[in-house]
Design an enzyme around this catalytic site. Structure first.
Site, PDB file in Angstrom:
ATOM      1  N   SER A 131       1.058  -0.948   0.298  1.00 25.18           N
ATOM      2  CA  SER A 131       0.562  -0.050  -0.260  1.00 25.18           C
ATOM      3  C   SER A 131       0.440   1.161   0.137  1.00 25.18           C
ATOM      4  CB  SER A 131      -0.801   0.235   1.223  1.00 25.18           C
ATOM      5  OG  SER A 131      -1.498   0.549   1.237  1.00 25.18           O
ATOM      6  N   LYS A 186      -4.067  -6.459   4.449  1.00 30.83           N
ATOM      7  CA  LYS A 186      -4.355  -5.382   3.324  1.00 30.83           C
ATOM      8  C   LYS A 186      -5.839  -5.219   2.357  1.00 30.83           C
ATOM      9  CE  LYS A 186      -2.857  -2.838  -0.227  1.00 30.83           C
ATOM     10  NZ  LYS A 186      -3.413  -2.541  -1.589  1.00 30.83           N
ATOM     11  N   HIS A 189      -7.558  -3.344   5.495  1.00 34.38           N
ATOM     12  CA  HIS A 189      -6.724  -1.765   4.925  1.00 34.38           C
ATOM     13  C   HIS A 189      -7.258  -1.311   4.243  1.00 34.38           C
ATOM     14  CE1 HIS A 189      -4.298   1.286   2.675  1.00 34.38           C
ATOM     15  NE2 HIS A 189      -3.897   1.004   3.389  1.00 34.38           N
ATOM     16  N   ASN A 190      -7.912  -1.604   2.808  1.00 36.43           N
ATOM     17  CA  ASN A 190      -8.247  -0.670   2.027  1.00 36.43           C
ATOM     18  C   ASN A 190      -9.982  -0.574   2.393  1.00 36.43           C
ATOM     19  OD1 ASN A 190      -5.939  -1.078   0.787  1.00 36.43           O
ATOM     20  ND2 ASN A 190      -7.205  -1.935  -2.040  1.00 36.43           N
ATOM     21  N   GLU A 193      -9.921   2.494   4.514  1.00 31.23           N
ATOM     22  CA  GLU A 193      -9.725   3.252   3.806  1.00 31.23           C
ATOM     23  C   GLU A 193     -11.087   4.390   2.920  1.00 31.23           C
ATOM     24  OE1 GLU A 193      -7.785   3.583  -1.250  1.00 31.23           O
ATOM     25  OE2 GLU A 193      -6.419   2.856   0.687  1.00 31.23           O
TER      26      GLU A 193
END
Length: 486
Positions: A131, A186, A189-190, A193
């Site tokens: 990222s 990940k 995480h996204n 986000e």
């Protein structure tokens, strides 16, 4: 035959792949590169990689011949079937003990499947989240590796060297866990986000309609916010966006069409939250908000006949309202991360991944899109209690939300009065109220389910695990339905 002198190979020379190669080169690693469109290899060597020790290859066979053993090959190709196809092309040129790395945004279950299948062939597989976008890839991304643990020692020196650094040189990279754990982290995480971006957009909309603020004024407010608790990459770039002018001198942000795109990781996060039974409501609303934005033509038509408040009252005290919105944004951000960590905990338990929650916060401290001062507080929370059930139960976060909730409620109420949609701010508040409720109305829900479907219920005056059925009408039977949880 060329000399096998390269430390690692990378396949896929789009911008992210190119920048990772240049980053590795900067840190003293010799990289071999290949791209399916072979002309890209020559273009890269003649331009961006000119003067470096990067070596180009025009076939998979040539690429693998350039590598020291055990061979390390990193894929930066589109997620899905393209990864499987590339693996099949590479396999004949690898041998037991070699390492394959997928650095794209693959679905975690695909990574789990590939890790197991390749282990049977003696190939060590890593699925790693990367990222930070183009800038992060070039100067230091957040790297979240998972897969076959035997592969980690072979890629650790490279990954930790090229990763972003925080806290006096600590790399934003550490081993996440087996199978698809790296890509799962990940994915979350996204998803977070998505939530961060939606919350910022709602704060912008509230200030714009509640106070009539111009982009220049919003630039000033966001720049000030970025000096305090909200200090983060996304707040910083939002401030810069508000200041950007088009060629005619008008604010560029006002000329951008209000339809949002997405690549699927937010949707995957929501699907996983449903599969694991975790109420990750804020990320869900953030995905739906993007879907609603895409209905542009339909919204324009609806705006002609569907009316909101007849008048748009101003927010009153300007300074107070800006602070209410700031506190609402920060409080909802806490909920977003609390929900994300609930999902990580549930996935860790389901898939038997030993996830280091504090370590994940450290990996997100630098390089990645959601990097912020805030993540240091999460790391501190798990340092205080590594078995923390929920961030809201940590003393720092609980005290802050308790102190800020009055402003949070005012901001949401003002949004309702203005007719400004705030799905993420509002659902975060609803989750907070639900999570802190000693008793919810699910007792009525269970009574209804038992009434129409004999689904049974538990009683407050009996031990947990005992189930009861009532013949509510006197005409039903005494046999209850089987019980199960989806």
């Amino acid at each position: 035959m060329p000399e096998a002198s390269c430390d690692i190979a990378l396949i896929g020379l789009a911008v992210m792949g190119q920048n990772l190669v240049l980053n590795m080169n900067d840190h003293g690693f010799k990289v071999a590169v290949f791209n399916r469109t072979v002309s890209k290899v020559d273009d890269f060597l003649a331009n961006e990689a000119k003067g470096t020790q990067v070596v180009g290859a025009h076939s998979i066979e040539e690429l693998t011949s350039l590598l020291r053993k055990p061979r390390r090959v990193m894929l930066m190709v589109k997620a899905g079937t393209a990864v499987d196809q590339m693996i099949e092309e590479i396999l004949p040129h690898l041998e037991a003990g070699d390492i394959l790395i997928d650095g794209g945004n693959s679905l975690y279950s695909d990574t789990t499947r590939r890790t197991k299948a390749l282990a049977e062939k003696g190939i060590l597989y890593i699925g790693t989240g990367v990222s930070g976008g183009e800038e992060g890839a070039r100067h230091g991304p957040s790297i979240m590796p998972g897969g076959n643990p035997a592969a980690w020692p072979h890629v650790k020196p490279i990954f930790r060297a090229i990763a972003a650094k925080v806290d006096n040189g600590t790399p934003c990279c550490d081993w996440v866990g087996e199978e698809g754990a790296g890509h799962y982290v990940k994915m979350v995480h996204n998803g977070i986000e998505y939530g961060d971006i939606q919350l910022i957009c709602e704060a912008y909309d509230l200030l714009k309609h509640g106070l009539g603020m111009t982009p220049d004024e919003l630039h000033t407010v966001f720049a000030e916010w970025n000096k305090g608790e909200l200090d983060s990459y996304l707040i910083d770039i939002s401030s810069q966006i508000f200041a950007k002018k088009d060629e005619d001198g008008a604010p560029l942000v006002d000329k951008i069409l209000d339809t949002a795109g997405q690549k699927g990781t937010g949707k995957w996060t929501v699907i996983s939250s449903l599969d694991t039974g975790q109420p990750v409501t804020l990320i869900g609303e953030s995905v739906f908000a993007r879907c609603l934005s895409a209905m542009k033509e339909e919204r324009v038509e609806a705006s002609k006949s569907l009316r909101g408040p007849r008048s748009r009252p101003k927010a009153g005290d300007r300074v107070r309202f800006i602070e209410d919105v700031r506190r609402a944004l920060f409080s909802a951000k806490i909920i977003s991360y609390a929900q994300g960590y609930m999902l990580l905990r549930a996935a860790g338990q389901e898939f038997k991944w030993n996830l280091n929650m504090g370590g994940i916060a450290l990996m997100w401290r630098g390089g990645c899109i959601i990097r912020s001062q805030f993540l240091g507080k999460i790391k501190d929370a798990f340092r205080r209690n590594k078995n923390l059930d929920n961030l809201l139960l940590d003393r720092y976060f609980s005290r802050l939300v308790n102190r800020y909730q009055a402003s949070w409620r005012k901001a949401v109420m003002q949004a309702i009065k203005l007719g400004v949609p705030t799905p993420a701010l509002a659902t975060a508040l609803s989750f907070f109220d639900g999570y802190r409720a000693e008793r919810l109305p699910a007792n009525l829900l269970q009574a209804q389910r038992d009434f129409f479907g004999a689904h049974t219920y538990e009683r407050v005056d009996k031990p947990r695990g005992e189930f009861f059925h009532t013949n509510w009408t006197g005409h039903g039977g005494k046999v209850s339905s089987g019980t199960y949880n989806v």
